[in-house]
Design an enzyme around this catalytic site. Structure first.
Site, mmCIF file in Angstrom:
data_model
loop_
_atom_site.group_PDB
_atom_site.id
_atom_site.type_symbol
_atom_site.label_atom_id
_atom_site.label_comp_id
_atom_site.label_asym_id
_atom_site.label_seq_id
_atom_site.Cartn_x
_atom_site.Cartn_y
_atom_site.Cartn_z
ATOM 1 N N HIS A 18 -15.054 81.683 107.787
ATOM 2 C CA HIS A 18 -14.697 82.820 106.940
ATOM 3 C C HIS A 18 -15.242 84.098 107.564
ATOM 4 O O HIS A 18 -16.331 84.110 108.148
ATOM 5 C CB HIS A 18 -15.269 82.645 105.529
ATOM 6 C CG HIS A 18 -14.665 83.562 104.508
ATOM 7 N ND1 HIS A 18 -15.091 84.854 104.338
ATOM 8 C CD2 HIS A 18 -13.665 83.377 103.609
ATOM 9 C CE1 HIS A 18 -14.380 85.427 103.378
ATOM 10 N NE2 HIS A 18 -13.515 84.563 102.920
ATOM 11 N N ASP B 140 -9.950 78.220 100.993
ATOM 12 C CA ASP B 140 -8.499 78.175 101.192
ATOM 13 C C ASP B 140 -8.034 76.779 101.600
ATOM 14 O O ASP B 140 -6.950 76.335 101.208
ATOM 15 C CB ASP B 140 -8.076 79.192 102.253
ATOM 16 C CG ASP B 140 -8.394 80.611 101.839
ATOM 17 O OD1 ASP B 140 -7.989 80.994 100.735
ATOM 18 O OD2 ASP B 140 -9.058 81.331 102.594
#
Length: 436
Positions: free
Chosen positions: A313, A371
């Site tokens: 991330h 995600d």
């Protein structure tokens, strides 16, 4: 707040006099150098592409510590909110700064529930789109169109109108997302059912048909509710900054949120879970679990164009705190639906195992992010990949509204106007066309 007796001194090598700037201190996080008087004092700007070293505002809503893997909504850890609260409680917290007590929650839920229907003319608006239009194209248009139906809540500077528009947006987004989905598959729209909870109502509008009764699956409702909570806000990301910048012009709340939806559509932002699942489809098409080794080899090859989607991330340099929660939900949903042996989900779990154990990924802290898991959960629930980002927009709407409200009530807020470092041609004369 200004840090006591602390300042930053900017000195120049060209002999210009040094300039002092106040250092501002937040509740937590890095101190900030207040450079608002920089141009007036020096005639110079700062250069910061992407604003990665620039605080564009002061905010008390959401705090992220990427090194610690920490996410707080109004000071509450996301781990506690996702396990002890539902989505509408989280909405109330983001909008009002505190969690609701029982009467406050009941009143808030009732107000949202009373606004879940949309104007019937929205049906005709939808029919102007092609059946195969991307749901985000449809949703951008539908959210922007709300401003045409609710002229009584368009004034950003009226607190009462902002409050009404906030309730309307939170209430109607599930209805609009479900309508966009039903339209794309040619099924009739399902009206809201005010006897159901916010998230249960959404699942019914998504998956029910008029020809039979719909039974709410509590496991799926809990899973989607958790997805909503985990995506409700995430500090000053691209779409949130877009909403703030758009609203700084004084436009109406519906237009500002539509701008956020449009920004979220970008694959580098809201489309990450869609990209992660498409990656799994590609591996499956090449041979599935047996081909994971080859795929991982390509990922590690610097000369390869193959990318690992859904891992790591930009903000979290450690483990994404939302991913741990989503991982629990992911496994719960797969078990509840009997999908543990589904080829695609077996592939996803095999890839997860490698990423958590392989030194290449562990050393680079390329852990599965939210995600990766949310895409798997939504696929298992029955939500098509093309609708993933619209679900994200549904969840993030309350965060956008909270950020918009905070900006509008900040006495120091101004219309956004970034500066530039101009590298084009200097002044020159236009030659006659015969001389060009």
């Amino acid at each position: 707040m200004t840090a006591a007796n602390q300042k930053a001194t900017l000195s120049f090598s060209d002999g210009s006099p040094s300039v002092d700037f106040p250092i501002l201190k937040g509740t937590v996080g890095p101190d900030v150098i207040d450079i608002r008087k920089l141009y007036g004092s020096t005639g110079k700007f700062t250069f910061d592409p992407g604003f990665l070293s620039t605080a564009s505002c002061q905010s008390s809503i959401t705090y992220i510590d990427g090194d610690k893997g920490e996410l707080l909504y109004r000071g509450y850890p996301i781990e506690q909110l996702a396990t002890k609260c539902d989505f509408l409680e989280t909405c109330y917290l983001l909008l009002n700064g505190e969690l609701p007590n029982a009467p406050q929650k009941s009143d808030f839920v009732a107000r949202v529930t009373q606004h879940t229907m949309v104007n019937e003319q929205m049906h005709f608006f939808l029919r102007g789109f092609r059946r195969d239009a991307h749901p985000m194209a449809v949703l951008t248009g539908l959210v922007g169109a709300l401003s045409a139906f609710y002229p009584d809540s368009m004034n950003l500077n009226d607190p009462h109108q902002r409050e009404i528009s906030a309730i309307r947006l939170i209430a109607k987004l599930p209805t609009l997302v479900a309508m966009a989905y039903k339209y794309s598959i040619g099924q009739p729209f399902i009206y809201p059912n005010n006897d159901l909870s916010y998230t249960a109502n959404f699942t019914r509008m998504m998956f029910a048909t008029p020809c039979e009764d719909y039974k709410v699956n509590d496991v799926l409702v809990r899973a989607l509710d958790r997805i909503f909570i985990l995506h409700a806000d995430h500090e000053q990301n691209a779409s949130t900054s877009t909403v703030r910048l758009c609203a700084s012009s004084g436009t109406n709340p519906f237009a500002a949120i539509a701008a956020g939806v449009a920004c979220l559509w970008g694959p580098a932002h809201g489309g990450a879970n869609e990209a992660a699942l498409n990656m799994l489809y590609d591996i499956q098409a090449q041979g599935g679990v047996e081909k994971i080794g080859e795929f991982i080899t390509k990922v590690k090859d610097k000369n390869s164009s193959v990318r690992l989607m859904g891992f790591g991330h930009r903000v979290y340099k450690n483990y994404d705190p939302r991913a741990k929660l989503m991982r629990e939900t992911c496994h719960e949903v797969l078990v509840a639906l009997g999908l543990e042996n589904d080829p695609l989900f077996k592939l996803a779990m095999a890839l997860e195992k490698i990423a958590l154990e392989d030194d290449y990924f562990v050393q680079r802290k390329l852990y599965p992010n939210v995600d990766f898991y949310s895409g798997i959960v939504q696929k298992a629930v029955g939500i098509p990949v093309s609708l993933f980002t619209a679900i994200f927009a549904l969840a993030r709407t309350v965060g956008w509204i909270a950020q918009l409200n905070e900006m509008i009530t900040d006495p120091e807020y101004k219309i956004g106007r970034p500066r530039q470092l101009f590298t084009g041609a200097a002044t020159r004369d236009v030659p006659d066309i015969s001389a060009r």
